[in-house]
Each structure stands twice: as C-alpha cells, then as structure tokens.
Design a protein around this motif. Structure first.
Motif, PDB file in Angstrom:
ATOM      1  N   GLU A  34      26.077 -54.650  10.461  1.00 32.61           N
ATOM      2  CA  GLU A  34      24.624 -54.833  10.438  1.00 32.61           C
ATOM      3  C   GLU A  34      23.951 -53.642  11.095  1.00 32.61           C
ATOM      4  N   GLY A  35      22.710 -53.419  10.712  1.00 35.81           N
ATOM      5  CA  GLY A  35      21.929 -52.346  11.306  1.00 35.81           C
ATOM      6  C   GLY A  35      20.472 -52.496  10.930  1.00 35.81           C
ATOM      7  N   ASP A  36      19.709 -51.449  11.178  1.00 38.85           N
ATOM      8  CA  ASP A  36      18.279 -51.416  10.880  1.00 38.85           C
ATOM      9  C   ASP A  36      18.033 -50.364   9.812  1.00 38.85           C
ATOM     10  N   SER A  37      17.379 -50.746   8.748  1.00 34.08           N
ATOM     11  CA  SER A  37      17.099 -49.816   7.649  1.00 34.08           C
ATOM     12  C   SER A  37      15.954 -48.857   7.962  1.00 34.08           C
ATOM     13  N   GLU A  38      15.149 -49.205   8.973  1.00 34.21           N
ATOM     14  CA  GLU A  38      13.938 -48.451   9.299  1.00 34.21           C
ATOM     15  C   GLU A  38      12.954 -48.455   8.126  1.00 34.21           C
ATOM     16  N   ILE A  39      13.024 -49.536   7.328  1.00 29.96           N
ATOM     17  CA  ILE A  39      12.103 -49.729   6.203  1.00 29.96           C
ATOM     18  C   ILE A  39      11.131 -50.837   6.578  1.00 29.96           C
ATOM     19  N   ARG A  40       9.872 -50.623   6.199  1.00 30.18           N
ATOM     20  CA  ARG A  40       8.823 -51.623   6.406  1.00 30.18           C
ATOM     21  C   ARG A  40       8.094 -51.828   5.088  1.00 30.18           C
ATOM     22  N   ILE A  41       7.883 -53.086   4.727  1.00 31.02           N
ATOM     23  CA  ILE A  41       7.067 -53.413   3.551  1.00 31.02           C
ATOM     24  C   ILE A  41       5.733 -53.911   4.078  1.00 31.02           C
ATOM     25  N   ARG A  80      19.780 -57.323 -15.078  1.00 30.84           N
ATOM     26  CA  ARG A  80      21.010 -57.521 -14.312  1.00 30.84           C
ATOM     27  C   ARG A  80      20.762 -57.095 -12.877  1.00 30.84           C
ATOM     28  N   LEU A  81      20.943 -58.021 -11.973  1.00 32.18           N
ATOM     29  CA  LEU A  81      20.739 -57.761 -10.550  1.00 32.18           C
ATOM     30  C   LEU A  81      22.077 -57.785  -9.816  1.00 32.18           C
ATOM     31  N   PRO A  82      22.186 -57.010  -8.746  1.00 30.23           N
ATOM     32  CA  PRO A  82      23.420 -57.054  -7.948  1.00 30.23           C
ATOM     33  C   PRO A  82      23.633 -58.457  -7.382  1.00 30.23           C
ATOM     34  N   PRO A  83      24.879 -58.886  -7.221  1.00 32.75           N
ATOM     35  CA  PRO A  83      25.165 -60.242  -6.714  1.00 32.75           C
ATOM     36  C   PRO A  83      25.089 -60.312  -5.182  1.00 32.75           C
ATOM     37  N   VAL A  84      23.927 -59.971  -4.622  1.00 29.04           N
ATOM     38  CA  VAL A  84      23.799 -59.892  -3.167  1.00 29.04           C
ATOM     39  C   VAL A  84      24.094 -61.229  -2.477  1.00 29.04           C
ATOM     40  N   ALA A  85      23.838 -62.333  -3.135  1.00 25.68           N
ATOM     41  CA  ALA A  85      24.104 -63.641  -2.527  1.00 25.68           C
ATOM     42  C   ALA A  85      25.603 -63.867  -2.317  1.00 25.68           C
ATOM     43  N   GLU A  86      26.431 -63.133  -3.042  1.00 20.90           N
ATOM     44  CA  GLU A  86      27.879 -63.271  -2.919  1.00 20.90           C
ATOM     45  C   GLU A  86      28.471 -62.341  -1.860  1.00 20.90           C
ATOM     46  N   TRP A  87      27.697 -61.386  -1.404  1.00 22.19           N
ATOM     47  CA  TRP A  87      28.209 -60.405  -0.443  1.00 22.19           C
ATOM     48  C   TRP A  87      28.020 -60.915   0.984  1.00 22.19           C
ATOM     49  N   PRO A  92      27.540 -54.310  -0.419  1.00 24.53           N
ATOM     50  CA  PRO A  92      28.849 -54.918  -0.169  1.00 24.53           C
ATOM     51  C   PRO A  92      29.423 -54.603   1.218  1.00 24.53           C
ATOM     52  N   THR A  93      28.985 -53.509   1.845  1.00 19.98           N
ATOM     53  CA  THR A  93      29.580 -53.096   3.116  1.00 19.98           C
ATOM     54  C   THR A  93      28.697 -53.309   4.338  1.00 19.98           C
ATOM     55  N   GLN A  94      27.396 -53.504   4.152  1.00 19.52           N
ATOM     56  CA  GLN A  94      26.516 -53.695   5.309  1.00 19.52           C
ATOM     57  C   GLN A  94      25.235 -54.409   4.910  1.00 19.52           C
ATOM     58  N   ARG A  95      24.574 -54.960   5.927  1.00 20.82           N
ATOM     59  CA  ARG A  95      23.245 -55.520   5.706  1.00 20.82           C
ATOM     60  C   ARG A  95      22.345 -54.944   6.786  1.00 20.82           C
ATOM     61  N   ASP A 107      16.607 -64.614   5.098  1.00 18.06           N
ATOM     62  CA  ASP A 107      17.341 -65.752   5.638  1.00 18.06           C
ATOM     63  C   ASP A 107      16.388 -66.874   6.071  1.00 18.06           C
ATOM     64  N   ALA A 108      16.966 -67.962   6.551  1.00 20.67           N
ATOM     65  CA  ALA A 108      16.190 -69.146   6.937  1.00 20.67           C
ATOM     66  C   ALA A 108      15.231 -68.866   8.092  1.00 20.67           C
ATOM     67  N   ASP A 109      15.504 -67.838   8.891  1.00 26.13           N
ATOM     68  CA  ASP A 109      14.623 -67.478  10.004  1.00 26.13           C
ATOM     69  C   ASP A 109      13.491 -66.546   9.577  1.00 26.13           C
ATOM     70  N   GLY A 110      13.451 -66.178   8.300  1.00 27.72           N
ATOM     71  CA  GLY A 110      12.404 -65.291   7.799  1.00 27.72           C
ATOM     72  C   GLY A 110      12.734 -63.816   7.927  1.00 27.72           C
ATOM     73  N   GLN A 111      13.949 -63.479   8.354  1.00 28.75           N
ATOM     74  CA  GLN A 111      14.359 -62.074   8.459  1.00 28.75           C
ATOM     75  C   GLN A 111      14.786 -61.566   7.081  1.00 28.75           C
ATOM     76  N   HIS A 112      14.210 -60.449   6.680  1.00 26.05           N
ATOM     77  CA  HIS A 112      14.571 -59.823   5.411  1.00 26.05           C
ATOM     78  C   HIS A 112      15.697 -58.826   5.645  1.00 26.05           C
ATOM     79  N   TRP A 113      16.590 -58.754   4.652  1.00 24.57           N
ATOM     80  CA  TRP A 113      17.751 -57.890   4.734  1.00 24.57           C
ATOM     81  C   TRP A 113      17.908 -57.084   3.451  1.00 24.57           C
ATOM     82  N   LEU A 114      18.344 -55.858   3.603  1.00 25.50           N
ATOM     83  CA  LEU A 114      18.797 -55.034   2.491  1.00 25.50           C
ATOM     84  C   LEU A 114      20.317 -55.160   2.519  1.00 25.50           C
ATOM     85  N   VAL A 115      20.913 -55.771   1.486  1.00 27.45           N
ATOM     86  CA  VAL A 115      22.332 -56.121   1.509  1.00 27.45           C
ATOM     87  C   VAL A 115      23.098 -55.279   0.500  1.00 27.45           C
TER      88      VAL A 115
END
Length: 181
Positions: free
Chosen positions: A37-44, A25-32, A83-86, A73-81
C-alpha cells in the motif's frame, strides 16, 4: 491505438448504450488483493478534475486509465488498485461526474466525465444526499465508486421527476427518489 469517444448520448438508443457498456473491458480490480500500500499523491477535485502532486492531469486518456483502476472501500477511502499494490486517492466529493443523461422508455442512461456510459438500475442506483433544500444526486458506478450529477444533468433529471409528479424517477424497473430521506 487512438481513443474514439462514444457518440453523443442523445444520438444513441438505449440498445446502443447497452452494447457500448457490454463491450467495455475493465481490469478485474475487485479480484486483486495486493499487500503493498502507498499514497498515489492523486486528488480528484469536487468538479471532477484530477491532480497529481498539485498539478492537473490534462491527458484524458490518463484519467480514463486511472479511473478504470478505482475502488472505494466501506470507510469511503478511494484506492487506485493494480495487481501488485493499492494506492490511496484523495476524493473531495465523488470519483466521477455525471455530465449528461438521456431517458428512453423506462431507462435513464448517463455519460460520465470519463466518457463512460451507464444505465441507472440495480447495479447503478441513483441516490439523493444532503437535505431537501440542497440535495446532491449521485449514481453508483462500480467497486463502491460513484458519480455526482453536474448541475445540467441534475436539472434534466429533476424535470423528469417533476413531470412524474412525485419527485422520483424510474429506470430498469426501480424507482429512485430525488429528495434525501
């Protein structure tokens, strides 16, 4: 509650993999659609390791939790989403690494570095990028994210393609070229 990783991929049948995939079971991030918006300061990193503010995140459970909230997203930007922020996440190559695979009949199952299992097919296509001399193989994960196949998994897939004689592999009725177009 303690985390029980799935059994070794080689010990699972395709039906077992499908059951484990369906049970996750995964969170429904596509629905949020959060406005904040902000920066997570996370790098993979390209090798699949996660960092926060320069220090490696060494807790696998934390990486799995964050990974379940990823979109791209379509521009290649990764997001941590949530319900209240990405929050943006810097990804050097791919958000996940494909670290093992198994062929059973006409299906290819993969294990990711987050212990997630998936089966290549319409929802999880295999894509070859780069050039014919140095291709990189990826498999779609979800919400625009993908996994780069590590060297061992790439080699396993290449052996199947060579046996096929045409440098392609098949899974769930689809054929995937392992040489970039």
């Amino acid at each position: 509650m303690p985390y029980d990783p799935p059994p070794d991929l080689a010990a699972l049948s395709l039906a077992d993999v499908a059951d484990l995939v369906a049970a996750r079971r995964l969170p429904p991030v596509a629905e949020w659609s959060p406005e904040a918006e902000g920066d997570s300061e996370i790098r993979i990193a390209a090798d699949g390791r996660w960092y926060h503010q320069g220090g490696e995140i060494r807790r696998p459970a934390m990486v799995r939790a964050f990974a379940s909230l990823l979109t791209c997203d379509a521009d290649g930007q990764h997001w941590l989403v949530t319900p209240t922020q990405r929050l943006t996440i810097e990804v050097e190559d791919a958000a996940f690494m494909g670290i093992d695979m198994k062929q059973e009949k006409d299906a290819l199952a993969f294990r990711l570095n987050t212990d997630e299992l998936l089966i290549a097919g319409p929802d999880h296509p295999i894509v070859a990028e780069g050039d014919p001399d140095t291709p990189a193989l990826y498999i779609g994960v979800r919400n625009g994210t993908r996994a780069r196949l590590d060297r061992s998994t790439y080699s396993q897939l290449a052996e199947i393609a060579i046996d096929n004689g045409d440098l392609t592999v098949q899974s769930m009725g689809l054929r995937f070229a392992l040489v970039p177009a």
